[in-house]
Structure formats: structure tokens, C-alpha cells
Design a protein around this motif. Structure first.
Motif, PDB file in Angstrom:
ATOM      1  N   SER A   1     -52.566   5.367  17.993  1.00  0.00           N
ATOM      2  CA  SER A   1     -52.168   5.481  19.189  1.00  0.00           C
ATOM      3  C   SER A   1     -51.697   4.761  19.767  1.00  0.00           C
ATOM      4  N   ALA A   2     -50.535   4.307  20.809  1.00  0.00           N
ATOM      5  CA  ALA A   2     -50.107   3.278  21.252  1.00  0.00           C
ATOM      6  C   ALA A   2     -49.045   4.013  22.481  1.00  0.00           C
ATOM      7  N   SER A   3     -49.283   2.254  22.998  1.00  0.00           N
ATOM      8  CA  SER A   3     -49.153   2.390  24.777  1.00  0.00           C
ATOM      9  C   SER A   3     -48.367   1.011  24.869  1.00  0.00           C
ATOM     10  N   VAL A   4     -47.423   0.682  24.631  1.00  0.00           N
ATOM     11  CA  VAL A   4     -47.204  -0.143  24.461  1.00  0.00           C
ATOM     12  C   VAL A   4     -45.716  -0.962  26.001  1.00  0.00           C
ATOM     13  N   ASN A   5     -46.575  -1.557  26.751  1.00  0.00           N
ATOM     14  CA  ASN A   5     -44.636  -1.716  27.783  1.00  0.00           C
ATOM     15  C   ASN A   5     -45.107  -3.697  28.562  1.00  0.00           C
ATOM     16  N   PHE A   6     -44.782  -4.181  26.970  1.00  0.00           N
ATOM     17  CA  PHE A   6     -44.243  -5.996  27.655  1.00  0.00           C
ATOM     18  C   PHE A   6     -43.415  -6.190  27.933  1.00  0.00           C
ATOM     19  N   ALA A   7     -43.197  -7.128  28.926  1.00  0.00           N
ATOM     20  CA  ALA A   7     -42.501  -7.673  29.447  1.00  0.00           C
ATOM     21  C   ALA A   7     -42.807  -8.903  30.559  1.00  0.00           C
ATOM     22  N   THR A   8     -41.439  -9.734  29.818  1.00  0.00           N
ATOM     23  CA  THR A   8     -41.675 -11.052  31.114  1.00  0.00           C
ATOM     24  C   THR A   8     -42.340 -10.925  32.705  1.00  0.00           C
ATOM     25  N   SER A   9     -42.234 -11.633  33.066  1.00  0.00           N
ATOM     26  CA  SER A   9     -42.775 -11.973  34.452  1.00  0.00           C
ATOM     27  C   SER A   9     -41.522 -11.546  35.222  1.00  0.00           C
ATOM     28  N   SER A  10     -40.294 -11.791  34.801  1.00  0.00           N
ATOM     29  CA  SER A  10     -39.655 -11.511  35.815  1.00  0.00           C
ATOM     30  C   SER A  10     -38.418 -11.090  35.450  1.00  0.00           C
ATOM     31  N   TYR A  11     -38.450 -10.079  34.178  1.00  0.00           N
ATOM     32  CA  TYR A  11     -38.231  -8.650  33.994  1.00  0.00           C
ATOM     33  C   TYR A  11     -37.489  -7.694  34.659  1.00  0.00           C
ATOM     34  N   GLU A  12     -38.432  -7.563  35.209  1.00  0.00           N
ATOM     35  CA  GLU A  12     -38.204  -6.417  36.629  1.00  0.00           C
ATOM     36  C   GLU A  12     -37.688  -6.476  37.811  1.00  0.00           C
ATOM     37  N   ARG A  13     -37.292  -7.921  37.872  1.00  0.00           N
ATOM     38  CA  ARG A  13     -37.024  -8.637  39.885  1.00  0.00           C
ATOM     39  C   ARG A  13     -35.656  -8.558  38.407  1.00  0.00           C
ATOM     40  N   THR A  14     -34.829  -9.110  37.420  1.00  0.00           N
ATOM     41  CA  THR A  14     -33.997  -9.312  37.557  1.00  0.00           C
ATOM     42  C   THR A  14     -33.191  -8.600  36.379  1.00  0.00           C
ATOM     43  N   ASN A  15     -33.387  -7.607  36.361  1.00  0.00           N
ATOM     44  CA  ASN A  15     -33.199  -6.113  35.109  1.00  0.00           C
ATOM     45  C   ASN A  15     -31.926  -5.616  37.067  1.00  0.00           C
ATOM     46  N   ILE A  16     -31.065  -5.223  36.088  1.00  0.00           N
ATOM     47  CA  ILE A  16     -30.368  -4.262  36.378  1.00  0.00           C
ATOM     48  C   ILE A  16     -30.367  -3.317  36.801  1.00  0.00           C
TER      49      ILE A  16
ATOM     50  N   THR B   1     -49.056  -5.272  37.416  1.00  0.00           N
ATOM     51  CA  THR B   1     -49.468  -5.329  37.108  1.00  0.00           C
ATOM     52  C   THR B   1     -49.275  -4.570  35.539  1.00  0.00           C
ATOM     53  N   LYS B   2     -49.144  -4.960  34.131  1.00  0.00           N
ATOM     54  CA  LYS B   2     -48.738  -3.546  33.086  1.00  0.00           C
ATOM     55  C   LYS B   2     -49.953  -4.430  32.054  1.00  0.00           C
ATOM     56  N   THR B   3     -49.660  -3.141  31.381  1.00  0.00           N
ATOM     57  CA  THR B   3     -51.012  -2.795  30.469  1.00  0.00           C
ATOM     58  C   THR B   3     -50.505  -2.252  28.937  1.00  0.00           C
ATOM     59  N   SER B   4     -50.703  -2.557  27.873  1.00  0.00           N
ATOM     60  CA  SER B   4     -51.034  -2.252  26.369  1.00  0.00           C
ATOM     61  C   SER B   4     -51.710  -1.915  25.161  1.00  0.00           C
ATOM     62  N   SER B   5     -51.620  -0.960  24.784  1.00  0.00           N
ATOM     63  CA  SER B   5     -53.015  -0.650  23.999  1.00  0.00           C
ATOM     64  C   SER B   5     -52.060   0.432  22.576  1.00  0.00           C
TER      65      SER B   5
END
Length: 915
Positions: free
Chosen positions: A353-368, A381-385
Motif C-alpha cells: 500500500s502507498a499513501s504519499v502526499n509530498f510537496a515543497t513547503s511553499s507549494y500549498e501557499r502558491t498553488n492557484i 504537516t504532511k505525512t507519506s508512507s
């Protein structure tokens, strides 16, 4: 010729004509349909045998049969009657049906011309003037609903009035249409709509001319939009709607956007690739006039009975401000989202199984796309496994491996564990006989287990993760645990459990420490290699259970019983002092300050690594614990026995270390767990310090060697912390009313069941399931109250979540009389969210709260949605919090018309001034 002979000849001719007519009528009525002569059996092709013999004797040849161009039988039937008239007409009354090859026609009245192979069908008005039994024409898999139809079986062409044909998610209707040879429809003044009220739709595209190819596409000339019978000045010179029952590749239309930071732009435009039935790919992009751009790739994959998942990768470049000015900035960000699920039946002994949610620290703030998603923008926080496990049942062995990533979006720190490998051997009995005879021997009860763990981790900044050394910067190691235990029964009521535990750790580096007097700092010397550290311990436990049953004295006449279960336990454990120099795990250095003070500091060579080193101090502890459980049984009004948990668990534990020189007693641990109903559990764990505060020679407070008991006081309470939530809804007041009125829980359950069954039945509509699993609407009578009025339903719910902490306030002076610090209460943030369904079409939701520490309202949002049948309206407003925004959208519900929308939104900024 004599008169007698003349009369005889005329009589013979009349008899021949009558026989010929009767035979033709019989051939037309034989069976239930009309069959081409080329396919008729011999008896129908040659007529009756007796008639043929008489014709041969008189040497009279019948006229040749008429040529019929039909290639298959035409079958017909009706429930009322079938009437044949002169000219070769057959009239079918009452639910008539005509079938030819793949063509099927059903109507209340059908007229067939057997000579020209044409049919004409229409409905019948009932006593109220409502047309019933209108024709339904079906050619292959394409049905048409019409008022009237005239069709030719030979040419496969026809004229249709008021045709209705469903194509994809929409309906095509027309007053007059011509059906072509290849099943296409040619229309004039037709309509296209996705509203299922196709007889009077809420909106439609008025088509001047159109060609409809069923299951393929619709192509039109000039068309304009009509809403609620009002033509709008929104027209197109032509439009093209493709239809397909399978996935097809195609363009994704972009959305226009105006942003104060990025400029004008197009978003979410791209192309959709229908790779196969198991996989697709969606490529989209954004572009703005000030240089910002983004790319997004998303794929869905599935293999039946094996696995399914989604993979998404985004990359964006955000440019804000004007180039050359101080406010100009460029941010490059990316994001990867992967979700993989394995079917449980695919492999019983292995899972992935996989649950990955990885992003650079400023992605969510700059994403339109997050400009109106307060939750995504405020996520800290973001967690991935990613995990894999494998079982070997025959060997009693299981192996699991995982990789984990935890991101802190506030300070851009990242914690990575790769890999985290676990190997475990389930409990085995090595001395148990394969073929036991007689009673079980004492040594056969000895059990052994094994658990091994390999860990490799690092904590750093996200932009430094690939610049770190695997040997020098990553923390890695392996730990082995081997517990050996057995359980014996003493005097029938006591369980005796001896156990021995062995733990071994493998480290890759050893760190020696010393004190640098010149810089007043710790100097470290690291030695890389293989380092083995072990420890062991032994314990002996004894426990039993005590049961008590009694009737409460305050209910002497009721059938109530209370059961009390007491579980006392005592154990002794021992372990040597692994800080001793003979083990080589610990060392010390002299900390000498410039003011002349000196201090001895003990440390471990392996502290701060993947697995903690063995603890210090000799152990010879006696552990005491007790657990209580309290339950009540009673009979309800239906004489059914019901069980209620009064106290699920009330326990206490304390230990005494015989090997310690000072402060042998541990703190007293108390825990309480109570269940209220089926959905709420109250848990509480508190610690009572055993040793009292004292003053040193300088007047500072410290924990001394005298117990609280020696002062005649109970242990010092160190505080408590908890969090809880409470939900109010329609059933809350009903439950409270039933509680005070004496109704039992089963009455509440019945009310809840009725509420669930009646939910969504406003206006008499509900859903039912067909044989093939699809849902369809069914009509039911609306629920009414005792006065005969329809029951008013407005489902709503409000959820409150908060918590509090009680701790000692060490910033204030201690009370010298009882040697207690004052306690302080700190509240967690109060979260409030809820929703209300005003009707089946209106819904309102909100999310807010209050931060008691910052003394401000948290990010607040209000959302309103309105179902306009074939359109949907949504509005969002956030007047409080870091990001303030608003937006209003009205769009068509059909996915094929997702670009038919109107939006009004605020800019992506956090300083909107509200007036």
C-alpha cells in the motif's frame, strides 16, 4: 354452348375464385406475423394440397406471387385486437409491437401496409386529454420517443414528429426529424439539453439545423442558449458534442482567470489520454501573463481483483511582482500524490500500500487551486508512507518494510525514515512434543518470540535532504528482542508468569565526548564501524481475578445486579546496572567552567541514535497494580436482559525499586475509563508524585527524598490534559426528552431508524435498487404527523471540539504550608463546524473556531450550495483568518458542459478590506 353447360362453367369459375380468396386469407392469418415468400415453408408457398390437386386436374395455373424485398420476418402483436382491411393494411390496437431485424416499434396504435412495407404509429388520448402509448422506436440500441412516426422497412428511412433521444448525458429533441439510412437524424429547430425534464427543460441550446449520429456525435449550425424559456444573447456559429460509451481521448478546455499577482491566465487546460480500460492520463497546464506557469500529470490505474491507484505529479513556477523591483520573487515548487490500494483477495500472504502526499513547503501557499481551500493553505504537516508486508505461515515468520516522510510546512523541516524494516517470529513452543501423550509437561509451556527492527532516519530541511551523507548524517541501527516466558497455574486461581528478556542493538558509530574549556563547549570524536550493545532482564509475575455480585440496596424490588471484577497483580523484575564500566556503554567527563565550577557529566556513547541505549541504574523493582471493572445488568420492560458499563476500568499502579539508594518509590499512576452509550468514551490518566518538594540551602525548590506520605499527605497531583468533542443534531433534543420521560434506549434506536429511513424523502422522492444494482427513484407518500400535516424536516448538526490542560504553575511562588504550586488551566483551541440542510435543494455549512492562546478567531469559512436541478449554485465566504476570500459560481451539472459556468471570485491575497 347449351344453357346447362354455361351455368356449370360459371359455377366452376366462381368456386375457383372463392377457394383462391379463402386460401390467400388463410395464408395471411396463419401464425402471428407476415413472412416473406422466399422464406415461407412449402405448405405456404404452394397452398393447400387438395387445392393444388384440383388446380392441376383442371390445368389452371395460379398467378405468380408478388416479389417481396424484405430480408427477415416481420412479427407483430397487440393486446387488444388486430384488424385487416382491404389494400393490405393491418391495424394493431392496444400495446402493439412490430419487430423487424434489430428494429422494434411499440405504440398503442400501429398501422402496417404489407405491400409497401411501411408502418405508421401514434398514441391515444385518454379521458383527460393526456396522450398515452406514444410510439417508442428502437433501432439497435438507440431508442426514440416520439408523438408519431412513419417508417419504411425497405429503405430504413422515416419521418418522426416530436422525437426525444438520449445521447450521453443529454437529450436531443425535435419537432420534425428525418431518419436516415444509417440511423442518423436530420433536425430543424431542435434542442439539446442535459436537463432530464426534456419535455420542458430548464435550459437548452436551440439548434437551427442539426445532424445527430446516435452514440457518436451531434453537429449543428448556429445555436443559442435558452434559460427558462428566455432566449439569451449567447450564441455560437456551430457546436459539436461527441458521444461515446467507452473512454476516448480529447482536449480539456481551460478556464480563464484574472489574478492580481500573476496577471491574466488560462488554467486547467490540456489533453486527456484514454490509454486503455485499465489506465488513463490527464495532462493539464496553467499559464499567466506575468510569467507564472504550471504542469500537472494525473493518472488512474486499476486491475480488477489485483490493485488500483492514483498518481499525481505537479510542478509550478510562481512569479509575483514586477521584474527589477524589490517585490519581485520566483518560487519553484512541486508536489507528488500517490495512492495505491491492493485488493485483499489478490495475495492473502502479502500486502502493498502507498499513501504519499509530498510537496515543497511553499507549494500549498502558491498553488492557484488552493486560493479558496483554507484547510489546504493552513495545513502545517504532511505525512507519506509506503509499506509492504509478507507472511510465511509455515515458518511463523512475517516481514514488513515501510518508508515514512513527515513534513512541517511552517519551518520546512522534514523527517525521513527509509527503510523501517520489521522482522517478527510469532510465539513458538520449542519444547512441545509433536505427538503428546498424557498431561502437558511444565517445560512444554515455555514460549519464545523474536522481533527485529532495522531503522534508517534523518531530520533536516527539505532543501538539504539530498545533500546529506548516508553514513555521517543519517541515524541507523538495528535492534533485536527475544522474550522467553511461560505461564503456570498455582492453587487453581493464581497465574504465575516467569519471563526473561534479551535485547541487542547494533550501531554504526560510537561518539566520545569531552569538555573544551577554551570554548566552553562539548568536543565530540566519532568512530564509525560495527558496535554491539546488549542488555537483559528477568521478571516474575502473579495475578488473579476476584468476582463479586450484589444487588444495590437503593433498588431492592428491581431485578438489578452489579458485577465487580477486581484484578490484582504483583510482579518483581531485576536487571544489572549497565552504566557500569565493565559493559563499556557509558563514560563521563569533567565540565570545568571559567568561573572555577566543576561538574561531572555522565553520558552514553550511543545516545541520540536510532535506538536508545540501555538505561542506567541497577533494577530490583516490585510492581503493584490493581484494576476494577463495574457492570450492571437489569431487565427492561420487555423482560430482556440489558448490560450497562458503569466503570469500564479504574486502575492504579506503583512500584518499589529495592536496588535504588534513594527515592525507591515510583509515582502513583491512576487511570479511569468510562463508556457513555455506544459512541463516547471518557478516558483519564493522572500521576501523583510520591516525593515532596523541599528547599535547598539556596532557597530553591527541588524534589527531595521524603515522601508525601511522611507529611500526612496523599501524592502530589501533577495535572491532567484531555480533549473532547460534542455533536448536536436533530436527535439530541429527542434523546434528552426521552431520557427524562423514562423511555429506554431501544425507543431511541427505533426513532433513529425511522429518521434514517425518512431522510431524503422530502417531496415524496426516495431511491430504490434494481436487480442489476443501479439505483432508481421511487415515489412514496410523504410522512405526516398526527394532525395530517407533512412532517417538517431540516437536518442539521453542530460539532464542538476543544480540550484543556491542568498543570502546575512553576512561575508562581510555592505554598510553603502544603508545598504545592498553584494550578493553572489552559484551554485548547475551540473548533466549531456544522451544516444545515434547509431543504433537499439548499445546504449551508461553516467552519470556525477560537484560539485561546493567540486570542483570535481562526480561519473561518461559510459555504452555501443550491441544487438547481440541472445547474448548481455555490458561494463561499471567509471574512476571518489569515486568508480572506469570496467566490460565487453557477455551473451546469453535466460533466460534458463543465465549461458552461459563470464565476465571480476575489483575488488571492490575505489583506482584503471588507467595507
Amino acid at each position: 354452348m347449351t344453357p346447362l353447360k354455361a351455368n356449370t362453367f360459371i359455377s366452376f369459375i366462381l368456386l375457383f375464385v372463392l377457394l383462391l380468396l379463402s386460401g390467400e386469407a388463410v395464408s395471411q392469418r396463419r401464425g402471428r406475423g407476415m413472412i416473406p415468400r422466399s422464406q415461407q415453408p412449402d405448405s405456404l408457398q404452394n397452398g393447400d394440397a387438395l387445392l393444388n390437386d384440383s388446380l392441376r386436374k383442371d390445368s389452371i395455373t395460379p398467378p405468380p406471387p408478388k416479389k417481396d424485398g424484405l430480408d427477415a420476418p416481420v412479427t407483430y402483436e397487440a393486446t387488444d385486437s388486430i384488424v385487416f382491411t382491404q389494400g393490405g393494411y393491418a391495424h394493431l390496437y392496444g400495446q402493439g409491437k412490430v419487430n423487424y431485424e434489430k428494429i422494434e416499434l411499440a405504440a398503442d396504435v400501429i398501422t402496417m401496409n404489407m405491400d409497401s412495407s411501411t408502418v405508421y404509429a401514434h398514441g391515444v388520448e385518454d379521458s383527460l386529454g393526456v396522450m398515452q402509448g406514444t410510439p417508442v422506436f428502437k433501432d439497435g440500441e438507440t431508442p426514440y420517443e416520439t408523438n408519431t412516426i412513419r417508417y419504411n422497412f425497405k429503405s430504413k428511412k422515416g419521418l418522426i414528429s416530436n422525437v426525444v433521444s438520449q445521447q450521453g448525458e443529454g437529450y436531443v429533441t425535435g419537432n420534425n426529424a428525418k431518419k436516415g439510412l444509417n440511423d442518423e437524424l436530420y433536425m430543424k429547430s431542435g434542442r439539446y439539453t442535459t436537463c432530464d425534464h426534456h419535455d420542458h427543460p430548464h435550459f437548452y441550446m436551440q439548434m437551427t439545423y442539426a445532424k445527430v449520429r446516435p452514440k457518436k456525435n451531434v453537429v449543428t449550425g448556429p445555436a443559442y442558449l435558452v434559460v427558462e424559456d428566455v432566449p439569451l444573447p449567447l450564441a455560437v456559429p456551430f457546436f459539436f458534442f461527441p458521444f461515446s460509451s467507452s473512454y476516448q481521448s480529447g482536449f480539456l478546455m481551460p478556464t480563464y482567470m484574472d489574478d492580481s499577482n500573476r496577471g491574466f491566465g488560462l488554467t486547467d487546460g490540456g489533453y486527456y489520454f484514454a490509454i486503455s480500460d485499465q489506465m488513463d492520463l490527464k495532462l493539464r497546464g496553467d499559464i499567466f501573463t506575468k510569467g507564472s506557469w504550471a504542469l500537472n500529470a494525473e493518472t488512474n490505474y486499476v486491475k480488477r481483483y489485483k490493485y488500483s491507484g492514483t498518481l499525481q505529479a505537479n510542478y509550478q513556477v510562481t512569479k509575483t511582482g514586477d521584474k527589477g523591483l524589490p517585490d519581485y520573487s520566483v518560487a519553484k515548487d512541486f508536489k507528488v500524490v500517490w495512492s495505491h490500494r491492493q485488493d485483499p483477495k489478490a495475495s492473502p500472504n502479502s500486502t502493498f500500500s502507498a499513501s504519499v502526499n509530498f510537496a515543497t513547503s511553499s507549494y500549498e501557499r502558491t498553488n492557484i487551486g488552493n486560493m479558496y481551500n483554507a484547510q489546504a493553505m493552513s495545513q502545517n504537516t504532511k505525512t507519506s508512507s509506503v509499506s509492504y508486508s509478507r507472511n510465511f505461515p509455515d515458518q511463523h515468520l512475517s516481514i514488513s518494510a515501510s518508508g515514512n516522510i513527515a513534513q512541517n510546512m511552517k519551518d520546512s523541516s522534514i523527517a525521513v525514515t527509509l527503510p523501517d524494516l520489521n522482522i517478527s517470529l510469532s510465539t513458538i513452543f520449542p519444547f512441545k512434543r509433536k505427538h503428546p501423550v498424557g498431561n502437558e509437561r511444565w517445560y512444554e509451556k515455555i514460549s519464545v518470540r523474536y522481533t527485529g527492527r532495522l531503522k534508517n532516519s534523518i531530520t533536516t530541511k527539505d532543501n538539504m535532504i539530498f545533500k546529506k551523507s548516508l553514513v555521517r548524517d543519517w541515524d541507523n541501527g538495528m535492534q533485536h528482542d527475544i522474550p522467553i516466558s511461560a505461564t503456570f497455574t498455582l492453587f487453581k486461581y493464581f497465574n504465575l508468569t516467569p519471563s526473561v528478556n534479551y535485547t541487542e542493538r547494533w550501531y554504526t558509530r560510537k561518539i566520545k565526548q569531552d569538555w573544551d574549556t577554551q570554548h566552553e563547549a562539548i568536543a565530540r570524536d566519532t568512530t564509525y564501524g560495527f558496535h554491539r550493545v546488549y542488555n537483559y532482564s528477568a521478571s516474575l509475575g502473579l495475578n488473579t481475578k476476584i468476582y463479586g455480585m450484589y444487588k444495590p440496596i437503593f433498588f431492592p424490588k428491581k431485578a438489578i445486579q452489579i458485577r465487580h471484577v477486581i484484578t490484582p497483580s504483583v510482579s518483581i523484575s531485576a536487571a544489572p546496572d549497565f552504566t557500569s564500566s565493565r559493559y563499556g556503554y557509558y563514560d563521563s567527563y569533567i565540565k570545568e567552567m571559567k568561573d572555577g565550577t566543576r561538574d561531572t557529566v555522565n553520558y552514553s556513547y550511543y545516545a541520540g541514535q536510532a535506538f536508545s541505549p540501555p538505561g542506567g541504574g541497577k533494577q530490583g523493582s516490585v510492581n503493584f497494580s490493581i484494576s476494577n471493572n463495574l457492570e450492571m445488568k437489569y431487565k427492561d420492560k420487555n423482560d430482556s436482559i440489558r448490560k450497562v458499563s458503569l466503570i469500564d476500568e479504574l486502575g492504579a499502579s506503583i512500584s518499589y525499586n529495592m536496588a535504588a539508594q534513594t527515592r525507591q518509590w515510583s509515582d502513583l499512576q491512576l487511570n479511569l475509563r468510562m463508556k457513555f452509550g455506544k459512541n463516547y468514551t471518557f478516558s483519564m490518566a493522572s500521576t501523583f508524585a510520591t516525593y515532596a518538594y523541599e528547599f535547598d540551602k539556596n532557597g530553591k525548590v527541588y524534589v527531595g527524598n521524603r515522601t508525601e506520605w511522611s507529611y500526612g499527605r496523599f501524592g502530589r497531583w501533577s495535572g491532567y490534559g484531555t480533549s473532547f468533542s460534542w455533536t448536536l443534531n436533530n436527535d439530541t433534543w429527542k434523546k434528552i426528552s426521552n431520557f427524562f420521560s423514562g423511555n429506554k434506549d431501544e425507543d431511541n434506536d427505533k426513532d433513529k431508524k425511522k429518521t434514517d429511513e425518512s431522510a431524503g424523502e422530502e417531496n415524496g422522492e426516495n431511491t430504490d435498487e434494481t436487480d442489476n444494482g443501479t439505483s432508481k427513484k421511487k415515489t412514496e407518500k410523504a410522512a405526516v404527523d398526527s394532525d395530517g400535516y407533512q412532517v417538517f424536516k431540516m437536518p442539521w448538526s453542530i460539532n464542538f471540539s476543544t480540550g484543556f490542560n491542568i498543570t502546575e504553575d512553576n512561575t508562581k511562588p510555592i505554598n510553603r504550608e502544603n508545598m504545592r504550586y498553584p494550578y493553572k488551566v489552559s484551554l485548547n483551541s475551540l473548533g466549531i463546524n456544522g451544516n444545515i440542510k434547509i431543504s433537499n435543494k439548499w445546504a449551508v455549512s461553516f467552519n470556525s473556531g477560537y484560539d485561546f492562546n493567540a486570542k483570535e478567531i481562526v480561519q473561518t469559512s461559510f459555504n452555501i450550495t443550491r441544487d438547481l436541478h440541472c445547474f448548481s449554485l455555490s458561494a463561499a465566504l471567509s471574512p476571518f483568518g489569515r486568508w480572506k476570500y469570496y467566490n460565487f459560481t453557477i455551473r451546469a451539472n453535466a460533466s460534458i458542459l463543465q465549461d458552461l459556468k459563470w464565476e465571480q471570485r476575489s483575488q488571492t491575497q490575505s489583506n482584503i478590506q471588507w467595507y
